[in-house]
Design a protein around this motif. Sequence first.
Motif, mmCIF file in Angstrom:
data_model
loop_
_atom_site.group_PDB
_atom_site.id
_atom_site.type_symbol
_atom_site.label_atom_id
_atom_site.label_comp_id
_atom_site.label_asym_id
_atom_site.label_seq_id
_atom_site.Cartn_x
_atom_site.Cartn_y
_atom_site.Cartn_z
ATOM 1 N N GLN A 48 52.234 23.585 47.266
ATOM 2 C CA GLN A 48 51.411 22.682 48.082
ATOM 3 C C GLN A 48 52.108 21.328 48.220
ATOM 4 O O GLN A 48 52.152 20.746 49.305
ATOM 5 C CB GLN A 48 50.029 22.523 47.433
ATOM 6 N N ASP A 49 52.664 20.861 47.129
ATOM 7 C CA ASP A 49 53.401 19.604 47.141
ATOM 8 C C ASP A 49 54.638 19.709 48.041
ATOM 9 O O ASP A 49 54.931 18.805 48.830
ATOM 10 C CB ASP A 49 53.805 19.226 45.712
ATOM 11 N N ALA A 50 55.341 20.840 47.933
ATOM 12 C CA ALA A 50 56.535 21.054 48.762
ATOM 13 C C ALA A 50 56.150 21.149 50.240
ATOM 14 O O ALA A 50 56.857 20.640 51.121
ATOM 15 C CB ALA A 50 57.264 22.320 48.325
ATOM 16 N N ALA A 51 55.026 21.770 50.534
ATOM 17 C CA ALA A 51 54.568 21.910 51.918
ATOM 18 C C ALA A 51 54.217 20.544 52.506
ATOM 19 O O ALA A 51 54.414 20.312 53.708
ATOM 20 C CB ALA A 51 53.363 22.837 51.985
ATOM 21 N N ALA A 52 53.718 19.662 51.688
ATOM 22 C CA ALA A 52 53.360 18.331 52.157
ATOM 23 C C ALA A 52 54.599 17.493 52.465
ATOM 24 O O ALA A 52 54.535 16.560 53.264
ATOM 25 C CB ALA A 52 52.493 17.627 51.113
ATOM 26 N N ALA A 58 55.477 23.465 55.132
ATOM 27 C CA ALA A 58 54.147 23.491 55.727
ATOM 28 C C ALA A 58 53.926 24.775 56.510
ATOM 29 O O ALA A 58 52.822 25.322 56.526
ATOM 30 C CB ALA A 58 53.946 22.272 56.618
ATOM 31 N N VAL A 59 54.995 25.273 57.150
ATOM 32 C CA VAL A 59 54.878 26.504 57.937
ATOM 33 C C VAL A 59 54.721 27.714 57.006
ATOM 34 O O VAL A 59 53.927 28.617 57.282
ATOM 35 C CB VAL A 59 56.116 26.666 58.862
ATOM 36 N N ALA A 60 55.463 27.764 55.914
ATOM 37 C CA ALA A 60 55.451 28.912 55.003
ATOM 38 C C ALA A 60 54.269 28.884 54.032
ATOM 39 O O ALA A 60 53.877 29.926 53.502
ATOM 40 C CB ALA A 60 56.755 28.954 54.217
ATOM 41 N N TYR A 61 53.691 27.737 53.814
ATOM 42 C CA TYR A 61 52.646 27.582 52.799
ATOM 43 C C TYR A 61 51.443 28.495 53.015
ATOM 44 O O TYR A 61 50.983 29.123 52.048
ATOM 45 C CB TYR A 61 52.213 26.118 52.699
#
Length: 140
Positions: A48-52, A58-61
């Motif tokens: 979640q942190d990496a997606a932010a 964000a696309v893969a999350y």
Amino acid sequence: MTGAIDNLVRLHRWTLDEKRRLLSDLERLATRLDEDIALLDAEILAEQDAAARSLEGAVAYPAFVAVAKQRRDKLVESRRAVETESEEARAAVQAAFEELKKYELAQASALKRAQEKAARAERLAEDELGLELHRRKGRS
């Protein structure tokens, strides 16, 4: 007779040990499942942190979260099943312990009776010897 009781005590002690081993295995499995759930939760937070922080993240999350939540649900379901089995195993350990105690009490009682019988036989032999000595003394 004590041989039979000894065998029953040995059998029930072995049964109790087996039930305790099963319970211990279930408790270790429950701990491992709890650890797996915690690791998965940490992994979800890290993703979640990496997606932010990135567009690719964000696309893969969403796909990652869907799979991770399914996996988490399975882990939680397994944990509940293990807890149910653990409760049953605890009850089985308690029942096996109570059964063993019955046989141990019977064993102790049989041993006490055998000791009392031997002591009685020894007293009778001593009394006979004393009477025989008294008779011989009276004849002299």
